[in-house]
Design a protein around this motif. Sequence first.
Motif, PDB file in Angstrom:
ATOM      1  N   UNK A   1       0.841  -1.201   0.000  1.00 26.11           N
ATOM      2  CA  UNK A   1       0.000   0.000   0.000  1.00 26.11           C
ATOM      3  C   UNK A   1       0.872   1.245   0.000  1.00 26.11           C
ATOM      4  N   UNK A   2       0.538   2.179  -0.884  1.00 23.43           N
ATOM      5  CA  UNK A   2       1.197   3.481  -0.925  1.00 23.43           C
ATOM      6  C   UNK A   2       0.272   4.460  -0.209  1.00 23.43           C
ATOM      7  N   UNK A   3       0.746   5.031   0.905  1.00 28.82           N
ATOM      8  CA  UNK A   3      -0.086   5.935   1.703  1.00 28.82           C
ATOM      9  C   UNK A   3       0.251   7.387   1.408  1.00 28.82           C
ATOM     10  N   UNK A   4      -0.807   8.187   1.249  1.00 31.14           N
ATOM     11  CA  UNK A   4      -0.644   9.641   1.157  1.00 31.14           C
ATOM     12  C   UNK A   4      -1.524  10.279   2.243  1.00 31.14           C
ATOM     13  N   UNK A   5      -1.423  11.609   2.403  1.00 30.25           N
ATOM     14  CA  UNK A   5      -2.066  12.250   3.554  1.00 30.25           C
ATOM     15  C   UNK A   5      -3.469  12.784   3.280  1.00 30.25           C
ATOM     16  N   UNK A   6      -3.768  13.073   2.001  1.00 28.58           N
ATOM     17  CA  UNK A   6      -5.077  13.676   1.695  1.00 28.58           C
ATOM     18  C   UNK A   6      -5.683  13.031   0.447  1.00 28.58           C
ATOM     19  N   UNK A   7      -7.024  12.947   0.387  1.00 26.85           N
ATOM     20  CA  UNK A   7      -7.674  12.360  -0.793  1.00 26.85           C
ATOM     21  C   UNK A   7      -7.273  13.066  -2.097  1.00 26.85           C
ATOM     22  N   UNK A   8      -7.009  14.387  -2.019  1.00 30.56           N
ATOM     23  CA  UNK A   8      -6.652  15.140  -3.231  1.00 30.56           C
ATOM     24  C   UNK A   8      -5.318  14.701  -3.822  1.00 30.56           C
ATOM     25  N   UNK A   9      -4.481  14.022  -3.003  1.00 30.87           N
ATOM     26  CA  UNK A   9      -3.167  13.581  -3.485  1.00 30.87           C
ATOM     27  C   UNK A   9      -3.245  12.252  -4.243  1.00 30.87           C
ATOM     28  N   UNK A  10      -4.394  11.594  -4.127  1.00 28.59           N
ATOM     29  CA  UNK A  10      -4.541  10.261  -4.730  1.00 28.59           C
ATOM     30  C   UNK A  10      -4.342  10.316  -6.244  1.00 28.59           C
ATOM     31  N   UNK A  11      -4.983  11.323  -6.869  1.00 26.42           N
ATOM     32  CA  UNK A  11      -4.880  11.467  -8.320  1.00 26.42           C
ATOM     33  C   UNK A  11      -3.464  11.747  -8.788  1.00 26.42           C
ATOM     34  N   UNK A  12      -2.685  12.453  -7.950  1.00 31.03           N
ATOM     35  CA  UNK A  12      -1.297  12.776  -8.310  1.00 31.03           C
ATOM     36  C   UNK A  12      -0.475  11.486  -8.392  1.00 31.03           C
ATOM     37  N   UNK A  13      -0.656  10.610  -7.412  1.00 26.88           N
ATOM     38  CA  UNK A  13       0.104   9.353  -7.376  1.00 26.88           C
ATOM     39  C   UNK A  13      -0.339   8.398  -8.492  1.00 26.88           C
ATOM     40  N   UNK A  14      -1.658   8.318  -8.697  1.00 25.53           N
ATOM     41  CA  UNK A  14      -2.179   7.360  -9.683  1.00 25.53           C
ATOM     42  C   UNK A  14      -1.931   7.841 -11.106  1.00 25.53           C
ATOM     43  N   UNK A  15      -2.091   9.166 -11.329  1.00 27.55           N
ATOM     44  CA  UNK A  15      -1.848   9.736 -12.663  1.00 27.55           C
ATOM     45  C   UNK A  15      -2.997   9.463 -13.618  1.00 27.55           C
ATOM     46  N   UNK A  16      -2.988  10.128 -14.802  1.00 30.45           N
ATOM     47  CA  UNK A  16      -4.054   9.939 -15.789  1.00 30.45           C
ATOM     48  C   UNK A  16      -4.137   8.475 -16.228  1.00 30.45           C
ATOM     49  N   UNK A  17      -5.317   7.904 -16.096  1.00 30.82           N
ATOM     50  CA  UNK A  17      -5.580   6.499 -16.476  1.00 30.82           C
ATOM     51  C   UNK A  17      -4.627   5.514 -15.779  1.00 30.82           C
ATOM     52  N   UNK A  18      -4.167   5.902 -14.588  1.00 34.12           N
ATOM     53  CA  UNK A  18      -3.321   5.013 -13.787  1.00 34.12           C
ATOM     54  C   UNK A  18      -1.881   4.908 -14.260  1.00 34.12           C
ATOM     55  N   UNK A  19      -1.477   5.793 -15.209  1.00 30.40           N
ATOM     56  CA  UNK A  19      -0.150   5.657 -15.825  1.00 30.40           C
ATOM     57  C   UNK A  19       0.990   5.839 -14.817  1.00 30.40           C
ATOM     58  N   UNK A  20       0.855   6.835 -13.932  1.00 28.40           N
ATOM     59  CA  UNK A  20       1.962   7.113 -13.004  1.00 28.40           C
ATOM     60  C   UNK A  20       2.174   5.939 -12.035  1.00 28.40           C
ATOM     61  N   UNK A  21       1.087   5.400 -11.508  1.00 30.66           N
ATOM     62  CA  UNK A  21       1.217   4.269 -10.577  1.00 30.66           C
ATOM     63  C   UNK A  21       1.803   3.052 -11.301  1.00 30.66           C
ATOM     64  N   UNK A  22       1.414   2.881 -12.554  1.00 31.67           N
ATOM     65  CA  UNK A  22       1.960   1.774 -13.350  1.00 31.67           C
ATOM     66  C   UNK A  22       3.476   1.945 -13.526  1.00 31.67           C
ATOM     67  N   UNK A  23       3.905   3.194 -13.790  1.00 28.26           N
ATOM     68  CA  UNK A  23       5.344   3.473 -13.928  1.00 28.26           C
ATOM     69  C   UNK A  23       6.098   3.171 -12.626  1.00 28.26           C
ATOM     70  N   UNK A  24       5.468   3.545 -11.489  1.00 31.85           N
ATOM     71  CA  UNK A  24       6.077   3.266 -10.173  1.00 31.85           C
ATOM     72  C   UNK A  24       6.286   1.762 -10.020  1.00 31.85           C
ATOM     73  N   UNK A  25       5.263   0.984 -10.383  1.00 31.70           N
ATOM     74  CA  UNK A  25       5.359  -0.471 -10.290  1.00 31.70           C
ATOM     75  C   UNK A  25       6.448  -1.033 -11.185  1.00 31.70           C
ATOM     76  N   UNK A  26       6.514  -0.543 -12.423  1.00 32.49           N
ATOM     77  CA  UNK A  26       7.505  -1.052 -13.390  1.00 32.49           C
ATOM     78  C   UNK A  26       8.931  -0.757 -12.914  1.00 32.49           C
ATOM     79  N   UNK A  27       9.177   0.515 -12.477  1.00 32.35           N
ATOM     80  CA  UNK A  27      10.527   0.909 -12.039  1.00 32.35           C
ATOM     81  C   UNK A  27      10.953   0.144 -10.788  1.00 32.35           C
ATOM     82  N   UNK A  28      10.053   0.104  -9.803  1.00 30.40           N
ATOM     83  CA  UNK A  28      10.441  -0.515  -8.529  1.00 30.40           C
ATOM     84  C   UNK A  28      10.578  -2.028  -8.683  1.00 30.40           C
TER      85      UNK A  28
END
Length: 313
Positions: free
Chosen positions: A250-277
């Motif tokens: 689980x990736x934890x952030x502090x506010x609901x508004x930050x969720x979109x920043x981590x996930x990114x458009x269509x989940x692309x950013x979170x997918x990149x995090x998964x691929x790199x790590x």
Amino acid sequence: MSARTQSSEAPHRAGFACFVGRPNAGKSTLTNALVGQKVAITSSRPQTTRHTVRGIVHRPEAQLILVDTPGLHKPRTLLGERLNDVVRTTWAEVDVIGFCLPADQKLGPGDKFIAKELAGIRKTPKVAIVTKTDLVDSKQLAEQLIAIDQLSKELGFEWQEIVPVSAVGDLQVSLLADLLIPLLPESPPLYPEGDLTDEPEMVMVAELIREAALEGVRDELPHSIAVVVEEMLPREDRPADRPLLDIHANVYIERPSQKGIIIGPKGKRLKDVGTKSRKHIEALLGTPVFLDLHVKVAKDWQRDPKQLRKLGF
């Protein structure tokens, strides 16, 4: 007596060296360079190190255990206060302290604040390590070396050594180990041969995920991300020659508004995090990995003692 006989009778040394410095002074990169493998997370933004990572350097004549601490800084949150406490506790327990000062930045109030604290620690030898020397010319480096020598004189103590290094360029990294080892006590090895860190694998995996997440969000969420690995289990019914490790985190952030920043458009950013790590995790564990990431909100976790405990701080 031959030189060979003399060296074989030299006592084995083992002990702890602690790297300190203001945030982003190159401590984690230097730890990884000395160990020869990634054991501490690195990032272009300050205060990314939250756990005290021990990297272990094995030599025939010595074992150097490196303690990588958070950067000492003026705390603005409960998390910040706890990180500073970790630093001071570590200083009191090690055999030698390495103070990392970047070659490309003039000494500032943060450096002087740390040096003043170090001056109060009388018994522990202190080595000034001038990092990032690949970023400056010889004139700038000479000026920095003089300034660092002058700083200790003003505060009434002496550096055991002043060593310029570049972890990225692998300049004088081995020499640094050569200079730290004689400052350790005589002792048999404290860890088995081949161990590179005493961090639990789940903690290291969480740190690798957090590093990838930090790189993805630039300056938007520098300190609001925490990662907890919930489970790591070998996939059942896999043939012995094709293992797969399932990791749920689980990736934890502090506010609901930050969720979109981590996930990114269509989940692309979170997918990149998964691929790199995942690449780093597979290199660390030596096995193929299926990584399942979820983003969750832990409201204002940096200021909440209950949340800090839950997230491992």
